[in-house]
Motif scaffolding. Structure first.
Motif, PDB file in Angstrom:
ATOM      1  N   ALA A 190     -68.031  10.578 -68.927  1.00 33.60           N
ATOM      2  CA  ALA A 190     -68.831  11.353 -67.980  1.00 33.60           C
ATOM      3  C   ALA A 190     -69.183  10.554 -66.733  1.00 33.60           C
ATOM      4  O   ALA A 190     -69.673  11.134 -65.756  1.00 33.60           O
ATOM      5  CB  ALA A 190     -70.118  11.842 -68.654  1.00 33.60           C
ATOM      6  N   THR A 191     -68.947   9.238 -66.766  1.00 40.18           N
ATOM      7  CA  THR A 191     -69.250   8.361 -65.631  1.00 40.18           C
ATOM      8  C   THR A 191     -68.262   7.210 -65.610  1.00 40.18           C
ATOM      9  O   THR A 191     -67.547   6.959 -66.592  1.00 40.18           O
ATOM     10  CB  THR A 191     -70.675   7.767 -65.743  1.00 40.18           C
ATOM     11  OG1 THR A 191     -70.740   6.952 -66.927  1.00 40.18           O
ATOM     12  CG2 THR A 191     -71.745   8.851 -65.809  1.00 40.18           C
ATOM     13  N   TRP A 192     -68.260   6.481 -64.506  1.00 38.57           N
ATOM     14  CA  TRP A 192     -67.389   5.316 -64.394  1.00 38.57           C
ATOM     15  C   TRP A 192     -67.844   4.177 -65.307  1.00 38.57           C
ATOM     16  O   TRP A 192     -67.044   3.285 -65.621  1.00 38.57           O
ATOM     17  CB  TRP A 192     -67.319   4.834 -62.939  1.00 38.57           C
ATOM     18  CG  TRP A 192     -66.509   5.745 -62.075  1.00 38.57           C
ATOM     19  CD1 TRP A 192     -66.967   6.756 -61.288  1.00 38.57           C
ATOM     20  CD2 TRP A 192     -65.080   5.753 -61.923  1.00 38.57           C
ATOM     21  NE1 TRP A 192     -65.925   7.403 -60.662  1.00 38.57           N
ATOM     22  CE2 TRP A 192     -64.758   6.802 -61.022  1.00 38.57           C
ATOM     23  CE3 TRP A 192     -64.052   4.978 -62.448  1.00 38.57           C
ATOM     24  CZ2 TRP A 192     -63.437   7.092 -60.648  1.00 38.57           C
ATOM     25  CZ3 TRP A 192     -62.733   5.262 -62.081  1.00 38.57           C
ATOM     26  CH2 TRP A 192     -62.444   6.305 -61.187  1.00 38.57           C
ATOM     27  N   PRO A 196     -70.629   8.785 -72.539  1.00 36.94           N
ATOM     28  CA  PRO A 196     -69.764   9.711 -73.295  1.00 36.94           C
ATOM     29  C   PRO A 196     -69.617  11.058 -72.603  1.00 36.94           C
ATOM     30  O   PRO A 196     -70.565  11.598 -72.038  1.00 36.94           O
ATOM     31  CB  PRO A 196     -70.497   9.859 -74.637  1.00 36.94           C
ATOM     32  CG  PRO A 196     -71.338   8.620 -74.753  1.00 36.94           C
ATOM     33  CD  PRO A 196     -71.753   8.287 -73.347  1.00 36.94           C
ATOM     34  N   TRP A 197     -68.387  11.573 -72.662  1.00 31.29           N
ATOM     35  CA  TRP A 197     -68.095  12.917 -72.209  1.00 31.29           C
ATOM     36  C   TRP A 197     -68.563  13.900 -73.285  1.00 31.29           C
ATOM     37  O   TRP A 197     -68.425  13.607 -74.457  1.00 31.29           O
ATOM     38  CB  TRP A 197     -66.596  13.053 -71.953  1.00 31.29           C
ATOM     39  CG  TRP A 197     -66.143  14.457 -71.661  1.00 31.29           C
ATOM     40  CD1 TRP A 197     -65.555  15.322 -72.532  1.00 31.29           C
ATOM     41  CD2 TRP A 197     -66.257  15.156 -70.414  1.00 31.29           C
ATOM     42  NE1 TRP A 197     -65.293  16.517 -71.916  1.00 31.29           N
ATOM     43  CE2 TRP A 197     -65.716  16.439 -70.613  1.00 31.29           C
ATOM     44  CE3 TRP A 197     -66.765  14.817 -69.167  1.00 31.29           C
ATOM     45  CZ2 TRP A 197     -65.663  17.392 -69.612  1.00 31.29           C
ATOM     46  CZ3 TRP A 197     -66.719  15.754 -68.166  1.00 31.29           C
ATOM     47  CH2 TRP A 197     -66.173  17.033 -68.379  1.00 31.29           C
ATOM     48  N   GLY A 201     -71.769  17.329 -67.998  1.00 32.00           N
ATOM     49  CA  GLY A 201     -70.621  18.154 -67.652  1.00 32.00           C
ATOM     50  C   GLY A 201     -70.327  18.277 -66.177  1.00 32.00           C
ATOM     51  O   GLY A 201     -69.423  19.012 -65.780  1.00 32.00           O
ATOM     52  N   LEU A 202     -71.052  17.524 -65.345  1.00 29.55           N
ATOM     53  CA  LEU A 202     -70.899  17.657 -63.897  1.00 29.55           C
ATOM     54  C   LEU A 202     -69.904  16.662 -63.298  1.00 29.55           C
ATOM     55  O   LEU A 202     -69.517  16.804 -62.138  1.00 29.55           O
ATOM     56  CB  LEU A 202     -72.256  17.504 -63.214  1.00 29.55           C
ATOM     57  CG  LEU A 202     -73.309  18.550 -63.584  1.00 29.55           C
ATOM     58  CD1 LEU A 202     -74.622  18.274 -62.856  1.00 29.55           C
ATOM     59  CD2 LEU A 202     -72.805  19.959 -63.265  1.00 29.55           C
ATOM     60  N   TYR A 203     -69.515  15.663 -64.074  1.00 34.35           N
ATOM     61  CA  TYR A 203     -68.578  14.656 -63.577  1.00 34.35           C
ATOM     62  C   TYR A 203     -67.719  14.192 -64.740  1.00 34.35           C
ATOM     63  O   TYR A 203     -68.165  14.173 -65.895  1.00 34.35           O
ATOM     64  CB  TYR A 203     -69.323  13.464 -62.960  1.00 34.35           C
ATOM     65  CG  TYR A 203     -68.456  12.590 -62.087  1.00 34.35           C
ATOM     66  CD1 TYR A 203     -68.270  12.901 -60.742  1.00 34.35           C
ATOM     67  CD2 TYR A 203     -67.798  11.475 -62.601  1.00 34.35           C
ATOM     68  CE1 TYR A 203     -67.450  12.108 -59.931  1.00 34.35           C
ATOM     69  CE2 TYR A 203     -66.991  10.695 -61.802  1.00 34.35           C
ATOM     70  CZ  TYR A 203     -66.817  11.014 -60.471  1.00 34.35           C
ATOM     71  OH  TYR A 203     -66.006  10.237 -59.676  1.00 34.35           O
ATOM     72  N   GLN A 204     -66.482  13.842 -64.426  1.00 33.44           N
ATOM     73  CA  GLN A 204     -65.580  13.328 -65.453  1.00 33.44           C
ATOM     74  C   GLN A 204     -64.750  12.177 -64.911  1.00 33.44           C
ATOM     75  O   GLN A 204     -64.407  12.158 -63.718  1.00 33.44           O
ATOM     76  CB  GLN A 204     -64.683  14.438 -65.995  1.00 33.44           C
ATOM     77  CG  GLN A 204     -63.590  14.916 -65.035  1.00 33.44           C
ATOM     78  CD  GLN A 204     -62.321  14.084 -65.132  1.00 33.44           C
ATOM     79  OE1 GLN A 204     -61.765  13.909 -66.207  1.00 33.44           O
ATOM     80  NE2 GLN A 204     -61.848  13.584 -63.994  1.00 33.44           N
TER      81      GLN A 204
END
Length: 211
Positions: A190-192, A196-197, A201-204
């Motif tokens: 979910a972030t650089w 965890p994904w 849900g706003l970034y991948q």
């Protein structure tokens, strides 16, 4: 080389938006973040960690290579070069590339459309940071993935981060385009910094492997 384009030939959401900050204005945002103590090199940290088992040299004694696709003013490319990687930057925005060249004239900077790009070489990783996939020409997203995949060496990594929205190119679309281009999804966060994904849900951030 095949696939080159001039600024007048290319189109994207980025180039059509007059309110998008470019060049010096774009860099100023990251200078303010760095001054505040924020880590502005999360993308480089992740790339280095993913390629770190090979350090900065492969088995033939060559530096590990990275294509910064949609490099903008060179923030990610310049930091990766500082860490010892062989880096090439490509963007379609002349003002952004001018800022990149001014900061690091020793690096290779090319103007080009990612949907038709052909540099005539391969890389250990291709990185698309800074919402590149959000700003490419609508409908060209799969072509961009395909052309980036075509620049990967066997086992190379396509590393892509972007904001997620239901009305545009999303992680499922990325996986489908990657599969068509011969890539396999191996990680998604979910972030650089690997939260965890799916997180909120706003970034991948996705990592696909070639071959």
């Amino acid at each position: 080389m095949a696939g080159w384009a001039t600024v007048s030939d290319v189109s994207s959401r980025w180039s059509s938006d007059p309110d998008v900050p470019r060049g010096e204005r774009y860099d100023e945002r990251f200078r303010r973040l760095a001054t505040s103590g924020a880590n502005v090199h999360g993308e480089a940290d992740l790339v280095e960690s993913l390629l770190g088992d090979r350090s900065t040299r492969d088995g033939a004694g060559q530096r590990v290579s990275v294509l910064d696709a949609g490099c903008g003013t060179g923030r990610v490319a310049i930091e990766l070069a500082r860490r010892g990687f062989d880096v090439v930057g490509v963007d379609l925005d002349a003002a952004m590339l001018a800022a990149a060249r001014a900061k690091a004239p020793q690096l290779a900077w090319h103007i080009g459309d990612l949907a038709t790009l052909d540099l005539g070489r391969s890389f250990d990783a291709v990185v698309l940071a800074g919402n590149v996939m959000v700003f490419v020409t609508p409908g060209d997203e799969a072509a961009v993935v395909a052309r980036c995949a075509a620049h990967l060496a066997a086992g190379g990594l396509l590393i892509v981060g972007f904001q997620v929205a239901t009305d545009r190119f999303d992680p499922a679309d990325l996986d489908e385009a990657g599969s068509v281009a011969g890539l396999t999804l191996i990680e998604r966060w979910a972030t650089w910094d690997r939260k965890p994904w799916p997180g909120d849900g706003l970034y991948q951030v996705s990592v696909h492997r070639a071959g």
